[in-house]
Design a protein around this motif. Sequence first.
Motif, PDB file in Angstrom:
ATOM      1  N   GLY A  27       0.809  -1.215   0.000  1.00 58.14           N
ATOM      2  CA  GLY A  27       0.000   0.000   0.000  1.00 58.14           C
ATOM      3  C   GLY A  27       0.842   1.264   0.000  1.00 58.14           C
ATOM      4  N   GLN A  28       2.009   1.192   0.620  1.00 60.46           N
ATOM      5  CA  GLN A  28       2.909   2.342   0.700  1.00 60.46           C
ATOM      6  C   GLN A  28       3.532   2.665  -0.659  1.00 60.46           C
ATOM      7  OE1 GLN A  28       5.852   1.664   3.707  1.00 60.46           O
ATOM      8  NE2 GLN A  28       6.802   3.671   3.538  1.00 60.46           N
ATOM      9  N   MET A  29       3.668   1.664  -1.515  1.00 62.57           N
ATOM     10  CA  MET A  29       4.432   1.840  -2.750  1.00 62.57           C
ATOM     11  C   MET A  29       3.588   1.889  -4.016  1.00 62.57           C
ATOM     12  SD  MET A  29       7.782  -0.482  -1.990  1.00 62.57           S
ATOM     13  CE  MET A  29       8.669   0.359  -3.292  1.00 62.57           C
ATOM     14  N   VAL A  30       2.322   1.485  -3.920  1.00 60.36           N
ATOM     15  CA  VAL A  30       1.493   1.414  -5.130  1.00 60.36           C
ATOM     16  C   VAL A  30       0.530   2.597  -5.177  1.00 60.36           C
ATOM     17  CG1 VAL A  30      -0.257   0.053  -6.339  1.00 60.36           C
ATOM     18  CG2 VAL A  30       1.696  -1.090  -5.265  1.00 60.36           C
ATOM     19  N   ASP A  31       0.461   3.275  -6.312  1.00 59.13           N
ATOM     20  CA  ASP A  31      -0.400   4.455  -6.471  1.00 59.13           C
ATOM     21  C   ASP A  31      -1.874   4.075  -6.410  1.00 59.13           C
ATOM     22  OD1 ASP A  31       1.809   6.098  -6.913  1.00 59.13           O
ATOM     23  OD2 ASP A  31       1.830   5.649  -9.048  1.00 59.13           O
ATOM     24  N   ASP A  32      -2.658   4.896  -5.727  1.00 66.31           N
ATOM     25  CA  ASP A  32      -4.103   4.727  -5.760  1.00 66.31           C
ATOM     26  C   ASP A  32      -4.617   5.185  -7.127  1.00 66.31           C
ATOM     27  OD1 ASP A  32      -6.628   4.282  -3.996  1.00 66.31           O
ATOM     28  OD2 ASP A  32      -7.018   6.127  -5.138  1.00 66.31           O
ATOM     29  N   PRO A  33      -5.622   4.514  -7.684  1.00 70.35           N
ATOM     30  CA  PRO A  33      -6.139   4.894  -9.008  1.00 70.35           C
ATOM     31  C   PRO A  33      -6.614   6.341  -9.106  1.00 70.35           C
ATOM     32  CG  PRO A  33      -6.967   2.744  -8.368  1.00 70.35           C
ATOM     33  CD  PRO A  33      -6.253   3.293  -7.177  1.00 70.35           C
ATOM     34  N   SER A  34      -6.998   6.959  -7.979  1.00 69.82           N
ATOM     35  CA  SER A  34      -7.458   8.345  -8.034  1.00 69.82           C
ATOM     36  C   SER A  34      -6.360   9.312  -8.445  1.00 69.82           C
ATOM     37  CB  SER A  34      -8.018   8.767  -6.672  1.00 69.82           C
ATOM     38  OG  SER A  34      -7.004   8.697  -5.684  1.00 69.82           O
ATOM     39  N   SER A  35      -5.096   8.873  -8.330  1.00 66.64           N
ATOM     40  CA  SER A  35      -3.979   9.735  -8.731  1.00 66.64           C
ATOM     41  C   SER A  35      -3.651   9.567 -10.217  1.00 66.64           C
ATOM     42  CB  SER A  35      -2.743   9.413  -7.892  1.00 66.64           C
ATOM     43  OG  SER A  35      -2.282   8.098  -8.164  1.00 66.64           O
ATOM     44  N   LEU A  36      -4.436   8.738 -10.923  1.00 63.89           N
ATOM     45  CA  LEU A  36      -4.172   8.464 -12.336  1.00 63.89           C
ATOM     46  C   LEU A  36      -5.423   8.758 -13.175  1.00 63.89           C
ATOM     47  CD1 LEU A  36      -2.434   5.020 -11.702  1.00 63.89           C
ATOM     48  CD2 LEU A  36      -1.284   7.206 -12.109  1.00 63.89           C
ATOM     49  N   PRO A  37      -5.876  10.029 -13.188  1.00 63.69           N
ATOM     50  CA  PRO A  37      -7.133  10.340 -13.893  1.00 63.69           C
ATOM     51  C   PRO A  37      -7.067  10.066 -15.386  1.00 63.69           C
ATOM     52  CG  PRO A  37      -5.974  12.337 -13.254  1.00 63.69           C
ATOM     53  CD  PRO A  37      -5.270  11.224 -12.584  1.00 63.69           C
ATOM     54  N   GLU A  38      -5.861  10.127 -15.961  1.00 70.02           N
ATOM     55  CA  GLU A  38      -5.763   9.862 -17.405  1.00 70.02           C
ATOM     56  C   GLU A  38      -6.049   8.392 -17.721  1.00 70.02           C
ATOM     57  OE1 GLU A  38      -1.864   9.149 -15.453  1.00 70.02           O
ATOM     58  OE2 GLU A  38      -3.355  10.766 -15.413  1.00 70.02           O
ATOM     59  N   GLU A  39      -5.761   7.478 -16.778  1.00 69.16           N
ATOM     60  CA  GLU A  39      -6.044   6.056 -16.975  1.00 69.16           C
ATOM     61  C   GLU A  39      -7.436   5.682 -16.473  1.00 69.16           C
ATOM     62  OE1 GLU A  39      -3.067   3.064 -15.997  1.00 69.16           O
ATOM     63  OE2 GLU A  39      -1.570   4.658 -15.769  1.00 69.16           O
ATOM     64  N   PHE A  40      -7.866   6.335 -15.374  1.00 70.31           N
ATOM     65  CA  PHE A  40      -9.143   5.996 -14.747  1.00 70.31           C
ATOM     66  C   PHE A  40      -9.918   7.291 -14.538  1.00 70.31           C
ATOM     67  CE2 PHE A  40      -5.742   3.167 -13.237  1.00 70.31           C
ATOM     68  CZ  PHE A  40      -6.154   1.974 -13.821  1.00 70.31           C
ATOM     69  N   PRO A  41     -10.610   7.762 -15.571  1.00 68.42           N
ATOM     70  CA  PRO A  41     -11.217   9.104 -15.516  1.00 68.42           C
ATOM     71  C   PRO A  41     -12.469   9.212 -14.655  1.00 68.42           C
ATOM     72  CG  PRO A  41     -11.670   8.022 -17.614  1.00 68.42           C
ATOM     73  CD  PRO A  41     -10.718   7.138 -16.892  1.00 68.42           C
ATOM     74  N   THR A  42     -13.134   8.085 -14.370  1.00 69.95           N
ATOM     75  CA  THR A  42     -14.374   8.152 -13.586  1.00 69.95           C
ATOM     76  C   THR A  42     -14.170   7.460 -12.235  1.00 69.95           C
ATOM     77  OG1 THR A  42     -15.253   6.058 -14.431  1.00 69.95           O
ATOM     78  CG2 THR A  42     -15.705   8.054 -15.716  1.00 69.95           C
ATOM     79  N   GLU A  44     -16.118   5.297 -10.998  1.00 61.81           N
ATOM     80  CA  GLU A  44     -16.429   3.879 -11.188  1.00 61.81           C
ATOM     81  C   GLU A  44     -15.201   3.117 -11.677  1.00 61.81           C
ATOM     82  OE1 GLU A  44     -19.621   1.026 -13.577  1.00 61.81           O
ATOM     83  OE2 GLU A  44     -19.610   3.203 -13.902  1.00 61.81           O
ATOM     84  N   ALA A  45     -14.479   3.710 -12.621  1.00 60.41           N
ATOM     85  CA  ALA A  45     -13.271   3.068 -13.140  1.00 60.41           C
ATOM     86  C   ALA A  45     -12.203   2.967 -12.052  1.00 60.41           C
ATOM     87  CB  ALA A  45     -12.735   3.848 -14.340  1.00 60.41           C
TER      88      ALA A  45
END
Length: 893
Positions: A27-42, A44-45
């Motif tokens: 958890g310390q080393m892996v990015d949360d999807p919310s920090s990657l809006p270009e990959e996961f724009p919604t 739900e995604a």
Amino acid sequence: IRHGHPSTLHLWWARRPLAACRAVLFGQMVDDPSSLPEEFPTEEAQETERERLFNIIRELVRWEKTTDEAVLHAARVEIARSAARNHGVSLWHRMTPEEVAEALKRYAPPVLDPFAGGGSIPLEAQRLGLEAHASDLNPVAVLINKALIEIPPQFAGQPPVNPESREKYLQREWKGAEGLAEDVRYYGRWMRDEAFKRIGHLYPTVTLPREQGGGEATVIAWLWARTVVCPNPACGTQMPLASSFWLSKKTGKSAWVEPRVDRNVTPPAIEFTIGAGSGGPQDPPKVGRGAQFRCLACGQIAPEQHIKDEALAGRMGAQMMAIVAEGKGGRVYLPPTDKHLAAARETQRPEDVPNQALADDPRNIWCVGYGLKTFDTLFTARQLVALTTFSDLVGEARALVLADAEGDGTYADAVATYLAVTVSKVTTFHNWLARWRSGENKSAPAFGRQAIPMVWDSAEVNPFAGAGGDFMGVVDGAVGVIRSLPTQAQHGQAKQLDATAAINGAAHPIISTDPPYYDNIVYSDLSDFFYVWLRRSLKDIHPALFDTLLVPKAAELVATPYRFGGSAEKARQFFEEGLGKAFDCMREAGTPEYPLTVYYAFKQAESENGNGENGRNGNGAEAVSASTGWETMLEGMLRAGFSVQGTWPIRTELATRMVGMSTNALASSIVLVCRPRPADAQITTRRDFLNMLKRELPTALKELQRGNIAPVDLAQAAIGPGMAVFSRYSRVLESDGTAMRVRTALQLINQTLDEALAEQEGEYDPETRWAVAWFSEYGMNEGPFGVAETLSKAKNTAVGALVDEGVLEAKGGKVRLMRREEYGETHQMGGHRRQDRRLTVWEVTQRLIRALETEGEQGAAALLDQVGGDYGEKARDLAYRLYTTCERKKWAE
């Protein structure tokens, strides 16, 4: 479940569980999807991707998946992808293990634990494919970390050098540390066989009676009781100080010691025979708590001071009570014999034994007051012979390895290190502190708790018996650990360093650590027990680690007043300043791209009552809690410029550990996620800080409760979100312009927690709100009818209605809450209730607790299903509220 666990290799106190460390590092080393809006724009995604990552964690934390390469590969891929993003590089999900290893080496920072202790964090970092660095001031901890992360990768894939394996496995491929493990097994077996040739005569067999199968049997253990002379001048008997006479409590195999007083001699003597079958032993001579014992001959009570005086004068002895042997149908129990008494008492004590003094720590080392002041006094003469023999055989085994490895000294040192660690582990079984577990028919090693206690009845085990404490059994346990250690990652490194002055040489590491817990465990004092034996075997192999007679103590971060002339304040200052320096080093050395994670399982245990009584302060308000342990840790962290970003309560503590059984001990570690506080952080006032607390803490509290955090951990877990508010500011100013201290902030956080729990009462029915208020004042005891009537008006109900609803009983001008067992056995909500009665949250909660106690989880689940989820949510909230009340009132049981 212990097979392959580092604890099987060597004991260390308060190790963090491996699964928790794997999960935290991931958890310390892996990015949360919310920090990657270009990959996961919604959203739900993002939630879909987050769930995929959670599934990786769910697999990672399963014990049976610890060495599952498919599961570990999936985790390594995600870590590598996140690490590469920090360098502007995108990586695909589909990578080979070799590609992942190269990506981790190129992009991922090393992981460092500056308080490495038992090595769980660096070991799991290495298992996740990362370069692991461990440092600790304690040389025993450093050696354990070398054995876990530094040595195995050096010999990955290397075949064993012993002649037996070379001949037997000519074409075999040796993966990981399998070859190293095979050599440890071979040379460990050589040590066992050689030791038996030299000292096997000290462990004679026993002749079984005909009714128990006859013939010779191997002795598993000799059971002893300490003795002192009875304080009655007219008696003078050597009193056995036994705390139990049970030998076996197993159904159908009950056995116990039966003492008999021989009055034909002067002074009277105590002899022992064996009882078995139905019934049980007489009460043991131990009286109450503490060291008080009754003389079996005259009934005189020997007070603790008499026993101490006898022991300090060198007059404490020992008497054999029973012999445990391995019969044809299981364990058999026999009375002492002259042959076995002679074997024990005529053993010549070695001259060259560890005789350094134990630390005079009255809190954790209790045997010093009974004359056991040096390490050699913790062992029988026979145990000293065995341990010196095994220790000295380590050097002889190293010489054999060196010859078989064609002069490879580094490899010979590695094998010798594991053999010495094995001998050190063996000492936990072979000492006066080992006990006999009558419920399990086996011996229990020392250190059932984090202390060196005084043990009155002891099990002296046979190192050649194939049972608990058997030397080869301990070797085999170590071999299982070595086989499972990761070797494919980058090489690890373990160093002896003071965390307040230096950071292990890793360049800008990710830091995850479990810092010292104020005054909880004095590691240096306890680990001397192992150090004196390890030094005997390894001072020439690891000279830098073993260049002192005992473990270094002056710089150890622990708030023990006895090291500061009894001054608790000086101890607190030393700990706070030292931990602050350690966090300064971490901030200076750590990488800014990743957060710091800090484990803390220290329980808040202090209340400030002012001049009031009964847990209230001088103004009549409830006392507020703060914790010196938490305060000093947080002061150091915040002064170093860190702010709390997140809180992860993680279930890590075994309820079956000795400190957790029948106690109000923590079930969770609280992991604080921290980052450096921005240089332009604002200043705020006490009022604004309180307003923010009241705005944010209730929401965080609900999240913790939805996560089913154990009630005992709620106050600790609430510190995280509360300190997240406090630490986001550069300073919080009091009304006089001074900066608020952490202690004050902790008190305000606990006060706000109480208020938030109280506000949840707004969701309850009037009867439940009345019951909560009454319980807070009277518990389950009776109280005046008039007080109950006044309180009922404030809660918009009436005593009559409370009686009708089954909440309380009113008789003779007194009222009391209904006890949960009075609600009846059935988990149906009907029973004796009238159909027109309303269901109260109070009754649902009490019935759920009763169902859980009497019918287990299935019964409680059936009841919960019957009443519906809304009642279940409110009952859970009420359980937290009641537990908090009980804890503050010291009613936690």
